[in-house]
Design a protein around this motif. Structure first.
Motif, PDB file in Angstrom:
ATOM      1  N   VAL A  49       5.067  -0.233   7.431  1.00  0.00           N
ATOM      2  CA  VAL A  49       4.137   0.536   6.599  1.00  0.00           C
ATOM      3  C   VAL A  49       4.626   0.593   5.153  1.00  0.00           C
ATOM      4  O   VAL A  49       3.853   0.431   4.197  1.00  0.00           O
ATOM      5  N   LYS A  50       5.930   0.787   4.973  1.00  0.00           N
ATOM      6  CA  LYS A  50       6.502   0.843   3.628  1.00  0.00           C
ATOM      7  C   LYS A  50       6.346  -0.494   2.912  1.00  0.00           C
ATOM      8  O   LYS A  50       5.998  -0.549   1.721  1.00  0.00           O
ATOM      9  N   ALA A  51       6.585  -1.616   3.638  1.00  0.00           N
ATOM     10  CA  ALA A  51       6.457  -2.941   3.029  1.00  0.00           C
ATOM     11  C   ALA A  51       5.018  -3.222   2.621  1.00  0.00           C
ATOM     12  O   ALA A  51       4.765  -3.817   1.560  1.00  0.00           O
ATOM     13  N   ILE A  52       4.055  -2.783   3.434  1.00  0.00           N
ATOM     14  CA  ILE A  52       2.639  -2.994   3.102  1.00  0.00           C
ATOM     15  C   ILE A  52       2.246  -2.196   1.864  1.00  0.00           C
ATOM     16  O   ILE A  52       1.563  -2.700   0.966  1.00  0.00           O
ATOM     17  N   GLU A  53       2.690  -0.937   1.795  1.00  0.00           N
ATOM     18  CA  GLU A  53       2.350  -0.096   0.651  1.00  0.00           C
ATOM     19  C   GLU A  53       2.962  -0.634  -0.635  1.00  0.00           C
ATOM     20  O   GLU A  53       2.331  -0.623  -1.700  1.00  0.00           O
ATOM     21  N   GLU A  54       4.193  -1.117  -0.548  1.00  0.00           N
ATOM     22  CA  GLU A  54       4.837  -1.683  -1.733  1.00  0.00           C
ATOM     23  C   GLU A  54       4.115  -2.941  -2.206  1.00  0.00           C
ATOM     24  O   GLU A  54       3.975  -3.179  -3.414  1.00  0.00           O
ATOM     25  N   PHE A  55       3.657  -3.757  -1.267  1.00  0.00           N
ATOM     26  CA  PHE A  55       2.932  -4.971  -1.635  1.00  0.00           C
ATOM     27  C   PHE A  55       1.596  -4.619  -2.300  1.00  0.00           C
ATOM     28  O   PHE A  55       1.227  -5.202  -3.331  1.00  0.00           O
ATOM     29  N   LYS A  56       0.850  -3.668  -1.732  1.00  0.00           N
ATOM     30  CA  LYS A  56      -0.427  -3.262  -2.312  1.00  0.00           C
ATOM     31  C   LYS A  56      -0.217  -2.666  -3.707  1.00  0.00           C
ATOM     32  O   LYS A  56      -1.004  -2.922  -4.632  1.00  0.00           O
ATOM     33  N   LEU A  57       0.845  -1.885  -3.877  1.00  0.00           N
ATOM     34  CA  LEU A  57       1.115  -1.261  -5.167  1.00  0.00           C
ATOM     35  C   LEU A  57       1.454  -2.299  -6.231  1.00  0.00           C
ATOM     36  O   LEU A  57       0.996  -2.204  -7.379  1.00  0.00           O
ATOM     37  N   SER A  58       2.251  -3.331  -5.826  1.00  0.00           N
ATOM     38  CA  SER A  58       2.643  -4.349  -6.805  1.00  0.00           C
ATOM     39  C   SER A  58       1.483  -5.254  -7.200  1.00  0.00           C
ATOM     40  O   SER A  58       1.447  -5.761  -8.319  1.00  0.00           O
ATOM     41  N   VAL A  59       0.532  -5.455  -6.300  1.00  0.00           N
ATOM     42  CA  VAL A  59      -0.580  -6.373  -6.573  1.00  0.00           C
ATOM     43  C   VAL A  59      -1.745  -5.648  -7.245  1.00  0.00           C
ATOM     44  O   VAL A  59      -2.295  -6.116  -8.248  1.00  0.00           O
ATOM     45  N   PHE A  60      -2.152  -4.481  -6.737  1.00  0.00           N
ATOM     46  CA  PHE A  60      -3.361  -3.820  -7.208  1.00  0.00           C
ATOM     47  C   PHE A  60      -3.092  -2.637  -8.145  1.00  0.00           C
ATOM     48  O   PHE A  60      -4.015  -2.159  -8.807  1.00  0.00           O
TER      49      PHE A  60
END
Length: 646
Positions: A532-543
Motif C-alpha cells: 500500500v505504501k509503495a502504491i501511494e508513493e508511486f501515485k504521489l510521484s506521478v500525479f
C-alpha cells in the motif's frame, strides 16, 4: 499424414496451424485394474490426520475424477474398470476373483457414459454388498486372482490394432508381495505363470503400469515382485518412486501424470545433408483449449443431425452433381481451377525439414517467435540411427550455444524455423523438462511490421520520467513481484465454469461444482502495508498531491466511446422485445439472426465475436450460470450421447 481438405480452399489470411489437429494421435484403450483385497480397505492415513480414508476410497475417487476429465479432453478413448481379489465374479472368461464393473447398454470396454460415471461414484456404498472383498491367493489353493485379472484385461483389450490404438493397463495395489501367503514350489510356479501372462500381454503391445500405494509404516517394495513383472532395469527402478497414497491429492496427481501422456502429432524427416536424413517426432506442448462445439439434435428422435451441403445452379435451379470449380479473374477473363489443380498449385514443397545452417543464440530474438513452438524428439522406428545423430547435433548446439536454422516444407504454409536445443532439467521428484529441441517458427521479412511512431509532430517533445518517479516505480515493481510464477498455476476460469455447468446438467447434480477463479487479484496480499505504501508513493510521484481519479480524463468523449454507448442503448431497447428464456427452452435461438443474438450479448456484457453457433453456445452457458434449472429442457436428450460429443 492425411491431407486436410480445408487446406485447398483456405485463404492466405486464414489462421493456419496444422498442429491443432492431432491426426497422428491414436485412440487409447485403458483398463483400470483395482486390487480389492481386505488390505486395500485398511486406513491409509496416519493417526495424526484423524481421517478415516482407505486406499480403496482414494483409488475410486481418483478414477472417478479422471473419467470426468477424460470426457472433456479425450472423449473417444475407451475405458474399463476391473476389480480383482473379489468375492463375486463377473467377466467373459468366468474366472474367480475378478469383477468387471459396468452398466446396462454399454460394452465392458467402451467410452465412459453419464450413467457409468454416476454408478461408479456410488461404488463405495454398494461394493461390500454387491461385489465383496476376498483374498484371491491363499495357501492350499491354486486360484491366482492377479493372473486372472491380467488375463481378463488382455481379453478386454483384444479389439483394435496396435498401430492405431494405444492399449494400457493401470494396476492399483498396496500389496507388494501378492504371493506372500504361499510357500515353496507352489509360490514359484504361480509367480512364473503370472509373469508369463504379463509378458504375453506386453508382446501384444499392451503396456502395464503399476501405481503402488504405501501402507502406514511400510513402504511399497517394487523389487519384491512388480519390478520383474514390469521388466524394470536397475536405473529405472532407482528412479521409480512409490506413491505415498496417504492423501487423495497425491494419488490424483500421480494418476494425472500417467493418464495424460504426450501424444505424437506428426512424424517428419530431418534432412541434414544430401545423404543424411533422420526421423523426428513432433509434439504440441502448448495449445489453446476451446470449449466443444454444440451438436444439433432432432427435436423428435433426439438423434444427432448430419449437416449436408449442396450446390444449386443459379440459372436452372438444378442440383449440381459435379464438384464446383473455382476461378481467378485475370485480364477480364475467369481462369478456372479444379480442387486438385488448386491443391497442387498451393503445394510449394514436401513436408520435410531441411537444415540450412547454424547461428549464435544471440541472433534469435523474442519477437521472432511467430506462434507456439513445437517440440521435436528423435525416433528410430523407421530410420535406424536417428537418435545417435540427433544427440550428436544436440550436444554440439548446447556446447557452442548455437541454434539451427532450417526450412520446414509444410505443404500449405512453408516457412523458416529455428531449432533450439533444450537441456534436460531434473528435480527430486523426477524429470521437469525433457531433453530435445524446440522448433520455433520464424517470420519472413513480410511478416515483420515497422514500429509505429507515437508522435507525428515535426519536432515532438517526448515526456520523460523523473528520477523520483523511476525510483518509486522500481520500488512498486519489487514489492508486487510474483514469486515462482508459472502459467501452469492458473486454470481458464471461463472453461472451468463452462464444463462445470455441463457436468451438473449431464450428471443430474443438485449443486453446481464451485469453480475458483485463480486469475483474480490477491486482495489480501495487495492490502499489506508495504505494498500500500509503495502504491501511494508511486501515485504521489506521478500525479502529485492534488490528484483525483475523476481528473485523469479530459472529459471529452471519443467517437469510439459514443459508438459503443449507442450500440449498448439500442441493444437494451431491443433486448426487451424477446423472451430469451422461452427461446432457449424451445431451442429457437438458432432461428434468430446474428444481430439479434448480439442484443443479449451486449446487454450481458459478453463477447460478441465468433460464428452464430459460438454466440448461441455463449448465451446458453450464461443462462445456465444464472438459471441452471431452466436449461434442463433444452438439454433433454440421452446423457450417453451428450457426454460422448462434448
Amino acid at each position: 499424414m492425411d491431407i486436410d481438405p480445408d487446406d485447398v480452399f483456405r485463404d492466405d489470411d486464414d489462421p493456419e496451424d496444422e498442429f491443432y489437429q492431432e491426426k497422428y494421435a491414436t485412440k487409447e484403450e485403458l483398463v483400470y485394474l483395482v486390487d480389492a483385497s481386505p488390505k486395500m480397505f485398511s486406513t491409509a492415513c496416519s493417526p495424526e490426520d484423524q481421517k478415516d480414508v482407505t486406499h480403496f476410497q482414494i483409488v475410486v475417487r481418483c478414477i472417478a475424477q479422471s473419467l470426468k476429465t477424460q470426457i472433456i479432453n479425450r472423449s473417444y478413448d475407451e475405458v474399463s474398470i476391473c476389480f480383482f481379489n473379489t468375492r463375486e465374479k463377473k467377466n467373459i472368461q468366468d474366472l474367480n476373483g475378478v469383477y468387471v464393473f459396468n452398466v446396462p447398454e454399454r460394452e465392458d470396454l467402451d467410452r465412459p457414459t453419464a450413467r457409468f460415471i454416476k454408478e461408479f461414484d456410488r461404488i463405495e456404498e454398494s461394493f461390500s454388498k454387491e461385489i465383496g472383498s476376498k483374498y484371491g491367493i491363499l495357501s492350499g489353493s491354486r486360484d491366482n486372482s492377479l493372473y486372472n485379472a491380467l488375463w481378463v484385461a488382455q481379453g478386454l483389450l483384444r479389439k483394435g490394432s496396435a498401430k492405431t490404438v494405444d492399449k494400457r493397463v493401470l494396476l492399483f495395489t498396496n500389496e507388494d508381495d501378492p504371493f506372500g501367503s504361499i510357500k515353496g514350489v507352489t509360490k514359484m510356479d504361480m509367480m512364473r505363470t503370472t509373469l508369463q501372462r504379463a509378458k504375453d500381454a506386453q508382446d501384444l503391445h499392451i503396456s502395464i503400469e503399476v501405481l503402488p500405494l504405501s501402507r502406514p509404516g511400510d513402504e511399497f517394495n517394487m523389487t519384491t515382485f512388480y519390478a520383474e513383472l514390469l521388466e524394470m532395469e536397475e536405473i529405472e527402478l532407482a528412479q521409480f518412486k512409490a506413491s505415498a497414497g496417504e492423501r487423495f491429492e497425491d494419488m490424483k496427481d500421480q494418476l494425472r501424470k500417467r493418464m495424460f501422456r504426450k501424444r505424437r502429432v506428426r512424424r517428419i524427416n530431418f534432412i541434414i545433408a544430401s545423404d543424411v536424413c533422420i526421423e523426428l517426432n513432433t509434439y504440441a506442448l502448448v495449445r489453446p483449449t476451446n470449449p466443444g462445439t454444440i451438436t444439433w439434435l432432432d427435436s423428435v428422435t433426439n438423434l444427432p443431425l448430419q449437416t449436408e451441403r449442396s450446390f444449386i445452379c443459379s440459372d436452372t435451379g438444378t442440383l449440381l452433381q459435379e464438384p464446383p470449380k473455382l476461378f481467378q479473374s485475370y485480364k477480364n477473363e475467369n481462369i478456372m481451377f479444379s480442387a486438385s489443380e488448386l491443391s497442387e498449385i498451393k503445394r510449394v514443397s514436401t513436408g520435410h525439414l531441411r537444415l540450412l545452417g547454424f547461428k549464435p543464440l544471440s541472433c534469435l530474438k523474442d519477437y521472432h517467435n511467430l506462434r507456439p513452438s513445437t517440440f521435436v524428439f528423435p525416433s528410430d522406428e523407421e530410420v535406424i540411427g536417428s537418435t545417435c545423430i540427433f544427440i550428436a547435433i544436440y550436444r554440439s548446439m548446447l556446447k557452442l550455444k548455437r541454434f539451427a536454422v532450417a526450412f520446414y516444407g509444410n505443404p500449405s504454409h512453408p516457412q523458416l524455423v529455428a531449432l533450439v536445443a533444450q537441456e534436460e532439467i531434473r528435480s527430486g521428484s523426477g524429470q521437469v523438462e525433457p531433453p530435445g529441441m524446440h522448433m520455433i517458427y520464424l517470420p519472413y521479412s513480410d511478416d515483420i511490421r515497422p514500429i509505429e511512431e507515437l508522435h507525428t509532430e515535426a519536432n515532438p517533445i517526448a515526456a520523460r520520467a523523473t528520477d523520483d518517479q523511476i525510483k518509486s516505480a522500481s520500488s512498486l515493481v519489487k514489492r508486487v513481484d510474483l514469486k515462482q510464477f508459472s502459467v501452469c498455476q492458473f486454470a481458464n476460469p471461463a472453461l472451468q465454469r463452462h464444463y462445470a455447468v455441463l457436468q451438473a446438467l449431464a450428471l443430474d447434480e443438485d449443486d453446481m461444482p464451485d469453480v475458483r477463479d485463480e486469475t483474480l487479484p490477491d486482495e489480501e496480499g495487495m492490502a499489506r502495508p508495504g505494498i500500500v505504501k509503495a502504491i501511494e508513493e508511486f501515485k504521489l510521484s506521478v500525479f502529485g498531491q492534488n490528484y483525483e481519479e475523476n481528473d485523469v480524463t479530459t472529459g471529452k468523449t471519443s467517437e469510439a466511446s459514443k459508438k459503443r454507448k449507442a450500440i449498448a442503448e439500442n441493444a437494451t431497447k431491443e433486448y426487451a422485445n424477446y423472451n430469451w428464456t422461452d427461446l432457449a427452452d424451445n431451442g429457437k435461438l438458432k432461428e434468430l439472426t446474428v444481430t439479434e443474438l448480439k442484443y443479449y450479448l451486449n446487454v450481458s456484457n459478453l463477447p460478441v465475436t465468433g460464428k452464430k453457433e459460438a454466440l448461441i453456445s455463449r448465451i446458453l452457458t450464461h443462462m445456465g450460470i444464472n438459471e441452471l434449472c431452466k436449461l434442463s429442457s433444452y438439454f433433454f436428450f440421452e446423457l450417453d450421447s451428450f457426454l460422448g460429443r462434448i
